[in-house]
Design a protein around this motif. Structure first.
Motif, PDB file in Angstrom:
ATOM      1  N   HIS A 128       0.844  -1.194   0.000  1.00 49.46           N
ATOM      2  CA  HIS A 128       0.000   0.000   0.000  1.00 49.46           C
ATOM      3  C   HIS A 128       0.881   1.247   0.000  1.00 49.46           C
ATOM      4  O   HIS A 128       1.714   1.414   0.883  1.00 49.46           O
ATOM      5  CB  HIS A 128      -0.913   0.001   1.229  1.00 49.46           C
ATOM      6  N   GLU A 129       0.690   2.099  -0.999  1.00 49.95           N
ATOM      7  CA  GLU A 129       1.490   3.323  -1.098  1.00 49.95           C
ATOM      8  C   GLU A 129       0.923   4.410  -0.184  1.00 49.95           C
ATOM      9  O   GLU A 129      -0.282   4.642  -0.158  1.00 49.95           O
ATOM     10  CB  GLU A 129       1.525   3.832  -2.538  1.00 49.95           C
ATOM     11  N   ARG A 184      -3.347   4.189   6.382  1.00 51.36           N
ATOM     12  CA  ARG A 184      -4.229   3.148   5.862  1.00 51.36           C
ATOM     13  C   ARG A 184      -5.610   3.190   6.526  1.00 51.36           C
ATOM     14  O   ARG A 184      -5.718   3.424   7.729  1.00 51.36           O
ATOM     15  CB  ARG A 184      -3.587   1.776   6.048  1.00 51.36           C
TER      16      ARG A 184
END
Length: 378
Positions: A128-129, A184
């Protein structure tokens, strides 16, 4: 015709009052309208005036007596609702020596937002960037400046770093580098991940401080709602191995924290927001109390916690004011410098409207807090 007109005005006034006093659990749109009415309450002077005129007119006609009295009472009620928030804001402004600007109040609800100077990817975590929007002050500086790191709200499941654009001009015009960070969101559950993402972002800023002319020892975490929860949790749990950084380890301490209308005790907050917290933590409170306590910022406050500004609306129907009061009580207990700034009339998210008195008051209080603890030019 006068009877019908008076009846319509009476119903309209009752609808305005119902929205103004909407309780917890009302639809999201109703809470949005409630927030607008309270921040821009003076606009209700117009329906109050019109209803008063209708009342005078109907008093000289054959309208029902109860309707004439009801219309007059409705005009007084809406007039009071129009004046109370504005008068409360002006009293607070005078007490705190914060200027209020009526011209700002008359601006559009949401004006133009600045674009970031640059957007960078500061980490890739589990595929996840995570990105950061960097807003640099326009004026050059002879030495490193403090930076404000922003964390958006959205119930841990929504929102985005673009929310920070509403605050970018305020901080950059005062000489602060302003950086809005990703973290996130759930699903899947991010209770043990999002705090680490915040610490990862702090660490990235410290590692790249020279690139942006930042003083790594003068960072401020600023979060709203769920972002305020993560700001306080990450800031107070520095060094706690149970909540590590998502990426590079190392110092992720900050000089100060600003938290707007955020939950501080997830055990208490679960009573009113069970669905969101189960999504965030991945488990219900029952049988997992220790996890909820670990993810509660109030349990990480200690004598060395950073100075903290807590801002909350007393009419908040999403996160009750008691959340910030409990945080302030704990900060006071251990001797941490802090300020609890409450707005008697304000709803959750009151500061999203550009010219509202609540936003002006909040900005003024944030400015005073920063000047006291992390001023530019020192």
């Amino acid at each position: 015709m006068p009877t019908l007109l008076a009846l319509l005005h009476l119903v309209g006034c009752m609808l305005l009052a119902a929205v103004f006093f909407a309780p917890t659990g009302a639809p999201t749109l109703v809470h949005l309208l409630k927030g607008i009415l309270r921040e821009y309450s003076l606009v209700m002077l117009l329906p109050a005036l019109l209803t008063a005129l209708v009342s005078v007119w109907s008093a000289h006609t054959d309208a029902w007596r109860w309707l004439r009295w009801g219309t007059a009472a409705s005009a007084l009620l809406v007039g009071f609702l129009a004046v109370w928030p504005a008068a409360s804001a002006w009293r607070m402004a005078r007490a705190a020596d914060i200027p209020l600007d009526l011209r700002e109040y008359l601006r559009p609800l949401v004006g133009a937002r600045p674009l970031p100077s640059q957007t960078v990817r500061f980490a890739v975590v589990a595929g996840h960037e995570l990105h950061a929007d960097v807003f640099l002050p326009g004026a050059p500086a002879s030495k490193a400046r403090p930076a404000v790191l922003y964390l958006h709200g959205g119930g841990w499941s929504g929102g985005g770093r673009a929310y920070g654009r509403a605050w970018a001009d305020f901080f950059s015009s005062r000489g602060y580098v302003f950086i809005a960070l990703d973290y996130r969101l759930f699903p899947p559950a991010t209770g043990l991940k999002a705090p680490g993402d915040v610490k990862c972002g702090i660490r990235w800023v410290k590692d790249h401080a020279a690139t942006y002319g930042i003083d790594p020892d003068r960072l401020v975490l600023f979060g709203e709602s769920a972002g305020g929860h993560l700001a306080t949790l990450a800031g107070y749990s520095e060094g706690d191995s149970r909540l590590p950084s998502s990426c590079a380890s190392g110092d992720s301490s900050v000089a100060a924290i600003i938290s707007f209308y955020a939950p501080g005790d997830l055990v208490a907050h679960a009573v009113g927001d069970q669905v969101a917290l189960e999504g965030f933590t991945g488990v219900p409170l029952e049988g997992h109390r220790a996890l909820y306590e670990l993810l509660s910022p109030v349990n990480h406050i200690g004598p060395r916690s950073p100075p903290t500004l807590l801002v909350h609306g007393e009419a908040d129907s999403v996160v009750p004011l008691d959340a910030s009061r409990a945080m302030a009580a704990r900060l006071a207990q251990v001797g941490v410098p802090h300020v609890l700034f409450t707005l008697p009339y304000a709803e959750h998210g009151f500061d999203i409207w550009d010219g509202g008195f609540g936003r002006q008051l909040a900005r003024g209080r944030v400015g005073l807090f920063l000047q006291a603890h992390v001023p530019v030019g020192e």
